[in-house]
Enzyme design. Structure first.
Site, PDB file in Angstrom:
ATOM      1  N   TYR A   1       0.838  -1.199   0.000  1.00 21.64           N
ATOM      2  CA  TYR A   1       0.000   0.000   0.000  1.00 21.64           C
ATOM      3  C   TYR A   1       0.874   1.250   0.000  1.00 21.64           C
ATOM      4  CZ  TYR A   1      -4.162   2.762   1.333  1.00 21.64           C
ATOM      5  OH  TYR A   1      -5.209   3.659   1.380  1.00 21.64           O
TER       6      TYR A   1
ATOM      7  N   LYS B   1      -1.064  -1.275  -4.423  1.00 26.04           N
ATOM      8  CA  LYS B   1      -2.066  -0.217  -4.534  1.00 26.04           C
ATOM      9  C   LYS B   1      -1.343   1.120  -4.475  1.00 26.04           C
ATOM     10  CE  LYS B   1      -6.009   2.162  -2.605  1.00 26.04           C
ATOM     11  NZ  LYS B   1      -6.896   2.404  -1.452  1.00 26.04           N
TER      12      LYS B   1
END
Length: 293
Positions: free
Chosen positions: A140, A170
């Site tokens: 992330y 992500k």
């Protein structure tokens, strides 16, 4: 036969009761409605879900409540947000033991300017302590919140040390050049875009979808961009509207607006709700955009 892409996972907002507890029934109902409207899966305890402020017991209860209402095989991911190694491990094990499809793992925050060796050692220790359960890690990258960047080189180093464990990235930087670097260096895994305005371009370059907050309110606009390469004109306009406000309170307000539930927008400190004027302006502008969608 090609493998299916990751698709659209809603970074679920976390509704609270009047007493401030997580409203599990409302959460589960909301998750089910988003699947019916085009999401391929859901993600609990992410940034939009205020995962930074949820206890381990709340996380467990939330997963159980949502999992009970999801069709079999629905991918449920869980955000991992903790600077302490043992806390990150505990969050991860709880999610994986409950049946999570994978982990959306943020880097350690608070200490700024951490070098790549320090970050590698942190992730390496977390992974080692999770042990044989470890699977489906989505790295992330959200430096606007964590102030800690994840470079393509760091992710390559971790992938080499842990083959098959990291299945996605992500990118919530909102920076197209950064998204391009992730796509160029890690296009063999799922590169996901957190800034919805970049999604049409990213999908054309090989991205596999998104975990995003806007899926709480407009999965019907997001799913065609991911699965049919729609240009996303209205999606971009809507995203610009939402990010012109404090994002989490804005998304929660709009989710409640669509559910006809004016209690949906409660947030936990240090977040605050939008002012009455902000709410009125946002709802009016939202309804105008959606009327022309």
């Amino acid at each position: 036969m090609t493998n299916p892409i990751f698709g659209l996972s809603a970074a679920l907002v976390t509704p609270y009761s009047a007493s401030g507890e997580v409203d599990l029934a409302k959460l589960a109902k909301h998750a089910g409605s988003l699947l019916a409207r085009g999401c391929d899966g859901v993600t609990l305890c992410g940034t939009t879900g205020e995962g930074f402020g949820l206890t381990l017991d709340e996380r467990k209860a939330m997963f159980d409540a949502v999992a009970k209402t999801m069709p079999a095989g629905t991918p449920i991911h869980v955000g991992i947000m903790a600077p302490a190694i043992d806390d990150a491990v505990a969050q991860s094990i709880a999610a994986l033991d409950a049946g999570a499809a994978g982990l959306l793992m943020a880097p350690p925050f608070f200490m700024k300017g951490t070098d790549e060796d320090g970050l590698f050692n942190w992730f390496n220790q977390v992974f080692m302590r999770i042990g044989d359960r470890l699977r489906g890690v989505i790295m992330y990258h959200i430096p606007g919140q964590t102030a800690v960047a994840l470079s393509p080189d760091l992710i390559a180093r971790l992938r080499k040390a842990w083959p098959g464990i990291i299945t996605g990235i992500k990118d919530s930087s909102g920076d197209w050049a950064t998204a391009e670097r992730f796509l160029a260096g890690h296009g063999d895994i799922s590169v996901l875009v957190g800034d919805e305005r970049l999604l049409p371009r990213a999908m054309a370059k090989g991205a596999e979808g998104s975990i995003c907050g806007l899926a709480n309110i407009a999965p019907e606009l997001l799913a065609p961009v991911i699965h049919s390469k729609d240009e996303g004109r209205v999606l971009i306009e809507l995203t610009n509207l939402v990010v012109s406000n404090p994002i989490i309170p804005a998304v929660k307000l709009l989710a409640g607006h669509l559910a006809d539930d004016n209690g949906f927008d409660a947030v936990r400190p240090p977040l605050t709700q939008l002012s009455p004027e902000q709410k009125s302006d946002l709802l009016q502008a939202f309804d105008a955009i959606m009327a022309n969608a």
